[in-house]
Design an enzyme around this catalytic site. Structure first.
Site, PDB file in Angstrom:
ATOM      1  N   GLY A  47      19.884 -36.889 -26.139  1.00 45.10           N
ATOM      2  CA  GLY A  47      20.395 -34.638 -26.268  1.00 45.10           C
ATOM      3  C   GLY A  47      18.385 -34.434 -25.757  1.00 45.10           C
ATOM      4  N   PRO A  48      18.652 -32.399 -25.163  1.00 43.02           N
ATOM      5  CA  PRO A  48      18.159 -32.424 -25.188  1.00 43.02           C
ATOM      6  C   PRO A  48      17.502 -31.489 -26.523  1.00 43.02           C
ATOM      7  CG  PRO A  48      19.970 -31.060 -24.912  1.00 43.02           C
ATOM      8  CD  PRO A  48      20.530 -32.814 -25.076  1.00 43.02           C
ATOM      9  N   PRO A  49      15.797 -31.287 -26.857  1.00 47.22           N
ATOM     10  CA  PRO A  49      15.854 -31.010 -28.297  1.00 47.22           C
ATOM     11  C   PRO A  49      17.084 -29.531 -28.461  1.00 47.22           C
ATOM     12  CG  PRO A  49      13.994 -30.366 -26.726  1.00 47.22           C
ATOM     13  CD  PRO A  49      15.233 -30.230 -25.986  1.00 47.22           C
ATOM     14  N   GLY A  50      17.003 -29.718 -30.056  1.00 44.79           N
ATOM     15  CA  GLY A  50      18.170 -28.683 -30.846  1.00 44.79           C
ATOM     16  C   GLY A  50      19.246 -28.583 -30.679  1.00 44.79           C
ATOM     17  N   VAL A  51      19.679 -29.777 -30.415  1.00 41.55           N
ATOM     18  CA  VAL A  51      21.289 -30.141 -30.454  1.00 41.55           C
ATOM     19  C   VAL A  51      22.108 -30.808 -31.458  1.00 41.55           C
ATOM     20  CG1 VAL A  51      21.278 -30.346 -27.640  1.00 41.55           C
ATOM     21  CG2 VAL A  51      21.629 -32.046 -29.012  1.00 41.55           C
ATOM     22  N   GLY A  52      20.714 -31.130 -32.334  1.00 39.98           N
ATOM     23  CA  GLY A  52      21.575 -31.873 -33.930  1.00 39.98           C
ATOM     24  C   GLY A  52      21.492 -33.321 -33.919  1.00 39.98           C
ATOM     25  N   LYS A  53      20.705 -33.779 -33.330  1.00 39.71           N
ATOM     26  CA  LYS A  53      20.331 -35.382 -33.194  1.00 39.71           C
ATOM     27  C   LYS A  53      20.004 -35.745 -34.478  1.00 39.71           C
ATOM     28  CE  LYS A  53      18.104 -35.328 -29.674  1.00 39.71           C
ATOM     29  NZ  LYS A  53      17.023 -34.152 -29.560  1.00 39.71           N
ATOM     30  N   THR A  54      19.162 -35.153 -34.952  1.00 43.10           N
ATOM     31  CA  THR A  54      18.196 -35.742 -36.393  1.00 43.10           C
ATOM     32  C   THR A  54      19.558 -35.464 -37.112  1.00 43.10           C
ATOM     33  OG1 THR A  54      16.587 -35.158 -35.236  1.00 43.10           O
ATOM     34  CG2 THR A  54      16.063 -35.584 -38.255  1.00 43.10           C
ATOM     35  N   SER A  87      18.752 -34.839  -7.744  1.00 46.42           N
ATOM     36  CA  SER A  87      19.655 -34.210  -6.937  1.00 46.42           C
ATOM     37  C   SER A  87      19.276 -32.680  -6.540  1.00 46.42           C
ATOM     38  CB  SER A  87      20.003 -34.103  -8.351  1.00 46.42           C
ATOM     39  OG  SER A  87      19.183 -33.014  -9.053  1.00 46.42           O
ATOM     40  N   LYS A 125      24.252 -28.804 -16.452  1.00 46.80           N
ATOM     41  CA  LYS A 125      24.040 -28.200 -16.091  1.00 46.80           C
ATOM     42  C   LYS A 125      24.823 -26.882 -15.236  1.00 46.80           C
ATOM     43  CE  LYS A 125      21.654 -31.269 -12.990  1.00 46.80           C
ATOM     44  NZ  LYS A 125      21.842 -32.573 -11.443  1.00 46.80           N
TER      45      LYS A 125
END
Length: 792
Positions: free
Chosen positions: A359-366, A682, A725
């Site tokens: 996912g993009p940065p800042g979505v809570g992966k870590t 796309s 998107k």
């Protein structure tokens, strides 16, 4: 004296002196040609030192001005070259040089012989010259006594049969083993006898000083070796005596290490290797070079958690509570995590799934990995793989290398202190690869449950069980992950947040954290819903919440200053307070453009930072320009432009477009934010819509955005990143999107509030998209050829 033309033999690291014989190894084609020309001629050749030994084809500027006219006395052919014996005849100055037309042709150079040196016949100059020559011979004799076991014989061989004093001095240069060739060349260039003898004297003294220094160093090293051997012998005798008396002979630190190793439970083959290394260490002097290496190795073995594990907490209700406390939303991801924990609860011996959060940065992966560790009651360790190029960083270095260390995987397990930690491998899509190996290939063994049960780190060189480690990887995009590595992982998509989700995350997590960081209470840092929504909409534009967290941090800092300077606590922050706290709005309007000119079409893109709205701009140019693309577009996107232009040309009549406009004009297509690379298929229907608008001079609606891959026959194919998107369009105030019909199922992943506000048109062909995006365009033929577009 007149000049003569001679073949040129440039030398890399040899200086030929007059009257001396020199053996040379010749391998360059031009040099071999020069030797051949000399042999076929009168035998003369010019030998000269080149300034740069690495230069394979030196020109005139790359050669010294003074060389030696020599005669070729013998040539012996070898593989790829020849061994040549030359005798120096006289010094000469180089003049013009002819460059050969081919590599196998000799270079010719015009030279003029120089006056040879000679000893003055009478007077004070002769006395000084004789004294210097005698001094030089004395120093040379001292050098031979150091470097040879038969110094008298060596000295006699060098100068005994030479009567000419100048030739004797030239011969002494053969003793200069520690002097660079440039210094010998300067000796060759001297024209007067006194400076010549002084230069020889200085070089001989320098050589003698270097030899004496080397002899002192060798003497010191010999003494240290003898001392070490003496210490080793005494320690050995001490151990023999202590063993005879039945006493333990280990030093205190070795005894402590032995006790630590005794307390660990390891497999039999590991125990055998540890005992062997410990026995070797106990017999080694602590001053030995390998002592610290062996000791560090055994300390690693003692500190590794060979059989230490934490007991898992696999209560699903507890895990659900932890995940809900730490993260808002992400229902699909939480569901999959709970399923994995349920499998471990029913079968503790099951191989844990290797989860990959994308996912993009800042979505809570870590932070999601930390929550999993907390839910399971396991230790958590994180390591970043971004920019890692060296495979040894993961597998470790062999102990034979200086500064060898275990790999990062083993170091993380060592820090955790247990054999079953949750180990997060961050940024797996940003691994590098170069001559030092491929870290992704090493990860394939580390992450494979069938192989990592007996993982061998290069430093440890013993099997270590990694099968109980709960591996989690993260990536912003899957394009950078090799397919075989991706096959070992289960991918979980963490998509971007809607505005309502960001509002709830800020209320639950971000604002309380910023309050604690700034030392504020609830009354001192509180937002109205309108102010928080305004901050999200007008000061951030991202898929995650990292920038929002920074914005709230700035507000908290300014609020802390207000609290310190004011007696009354300030009221809740409203929209009117934000300009003072955050400055002007970064994003002025909900939509970036209104009343767009013909040739401009809004498209939807998916980047590593989440979704984004990109505007494709097209304009007519001179027909000779054909197609110009700018905006850092990749090859696939450039091919989409070509396909779109060709398709618009093929259906120009149905679009009421004058085909001569396409044939007689070139186009320039630009996508703003030119510093950001853009690629992918796309944007196909966006490119075609922009061209249709340009050629028809009809504007595209400014309240709509689109995405989809275009084929040369006009079909609209599905694309990825639909959720991101659509959320990007929603963030920018666009409430109508055009999507491929095959992506209809992905609309269910949208948050319900967003889905209710968005109007979605599903299309199969470009004609359907054009009819919706350019209402003023008369496409009567399309209405007959294509069915109606779907709407949701």
């Amino acid at each position: 004296m007149s000049t003569v033309s001679l073949p040129l033999l440039p030398l890399k690291n040899v200086t030929v002196f007059p009257a001396l014989i020199q053996a040379l190894i010749v391998g360059r084609a031009a040099s071999l040609a020069a030797i051949k020309a000399a042999v076929e001629g009168d035998g003369r050749i010019l030998t000269v030192l080149q300034k740069n030994p690495e230069d394979e084809h030196p020109e005139r500027d790359g050669l010294y001005d003074i060389g030696t006219v020599s005669t070729v006395t013998r040539v012996e052919q070898r593989d790829g070259g020849a061994q040549v014996i030359v005798r120096g005849v006289a010094r000469a100055r180089l003049h013009r040089m002819s460059v050969p037309q081919a590599e196998d042709q000799p270079a010719l150079v015009e030279v003029k012989k120089l006056t040879e040196l000679c000893v003055p016949r009478t007077g004070e100059k002769r006395a000084k010259a004789v004294a210097l020559m005698k001094e030089n011979l004395d120093i040379a004799r001292q050098i031979t006594r150091v470097v040879s076991q038969n110094p008298d014989q060596l000295f006699q061989q060098m100068v005994g049969g030479i009567e000419d004093p100048v030739t004797q001095m030239y011969r002494l240069t053969e003793l200069l083993r520690n002097v660079e060739q440039g210094a010998k060349q300067r000796v060759l260039e001297i024209d007067e006898m006194q400076p010549f003898l002084e230069a020889i004297h200085g070089l001989l003294r320098q050589e003698m000083a270097v030899i004496e220094m080397q002899r002192d160093l060798q003497s010191k090293a010999r003494e240290e070796v003898e001392e070490s051997q003496r210490e080793h012998m005494l320690r050995h005798q001490k151990r023999v005596i202590e063993e005879a008396l039945g006493e333990q002979g280990d030093d205190e630190d070795i005894a402590e290490l032995r006790e630590q190793l005794r307390g660990i439970t390891v497999p039999d083959d590991v125990r055998k290797e540890v005992d062997r290394e410990l026995k070797r260490l106990s017999k080694m002097s602590n001053h030995a070079a390998d002592y610290q290496v062996a000791r560090g190795y055994l300390e690693l073995v003692a500190e590794l958690p060979w059989n230490v594990v934490t007991e898992d907490t696999l209560d699903l209700s507890h895990a659900q509570t932890v995940l809900d406390e730490d993260h808002y939303g992400l229902d699909d991801v939480k569901e999959r995590i709970l399923e994995a924990l349920a499998v471990l609860q029913l079968n503790p011996d099951a191989k844990a799934s290797i989860l990959c959060f994308v996912g993009p940065p800042g979505v809570g992966k870590t932070s999601l990995g930390q929550s999993i560790a907390r839910a399971m009651g396991r230790k958590f360790e994180r390591m970043s793989l971004g920019g890692l190029h060296d495979e040894s960083e993961l597998r470790g270095h062999r102990r034979t290398y200086i500064g060898a260390m275990p790999g990062r995987i083993l170091q993380a397990v060592r820090r955790a202190g247990v054999r079953n930690p949750v180990l997060m491998l961050d940024e797996v899509d940003k691994l590098g690869r170069d001559f030092r190996g491929d870290p992704a290939a090493a990860l394939m063994e580390i992450l494979d449950p069938a192989q990592n049960k007996e993982f061998r780190d290069n430093y440890l060189n013993l099997p270590f069980d990694l099968s109980k480690v709960f591996f989690i990887t993260t990536a912003n995009h899957l394009d950078g992950v090799p397919r075989p590595l991706l096959d070992r992982m289960e991918v979980l998509d963490l998509t971007g947040y809607s505005e309502l989700e960001k509002l709830e995350i800020a209320r639950r997590y971000l604002i309380p954290r910023q309050r604690d960081n700034a030392g504020l209470n609830r009354e001192q840092l509180n937002f109205t819903n309108e102010a928080l929504s305004w901050a999200i909409r007008r000061h951030t534009r991202e898929a995650g919440v990292r920038e929002l967290d920074r914005v709230l941090g700035r507000v908290a800092s300014k609020r802390a200053r207000q609290v310190v300077q004011a007696e009354e606590p300030p009221p809740a922050i409203t929209v009117d307070d934000l300009p003072k706290l955050l400055g002007p709005d970064k994003f002025k309007t909900d939509r970036q453009r209104e009343n767009m000119a013909p040739g401009v079409a809004p498209g939807l893109a998916y980047t590593e930072a989440g979704g984004d709205v990109l505007y494709v701009e097209a304009t007519l140019t001179h027909k000779e320009d054909k197609t110009i693309t700018t905006g850092h577009l990749g090859k696939v996107m450039q091919e989409s432009i070509q396909a779109a232009r060709s398709y618009i040309w093929s259906v120009a009549e149905q679009l009421n477009i004058d085909r001569s406009m396409i044939e007689q004009n070139g186009i320039h297509v630009h996508v703003p934010a030119g510093a950001v690379p853009k690629d992918g298929p796309s944007a196909g229907i966006t490119m075609a819509t922009a061209l249709a608008s340009l050629y028809s001079n009809k504007p595209v609606r400014d309240d709509i955005a689109m995405t989809g891959e275009l084929t040369l026959s006009g079909l609209v194919l599905p694309v990825g990143g639909i959720r991101e998107k659509v959320l990007a369009a929603h963030r920018t105030g666009i409430r109508h999107v055009i999507l491929p019909r095959d992506n209809e199922a992905e609309l269910t992943k949208l948050p319900a509030p967003v889905r209710d506000e968005m109007e979605v048109t599903l299309v199969d062909r470009l004609e359907d998209a054009v009819k919706v995006a350019i209402p003023d365009l008369r496409a009567s033929a399309f209405q007959d050829a294509a069915g109606p577009a779907g709407r949701t």
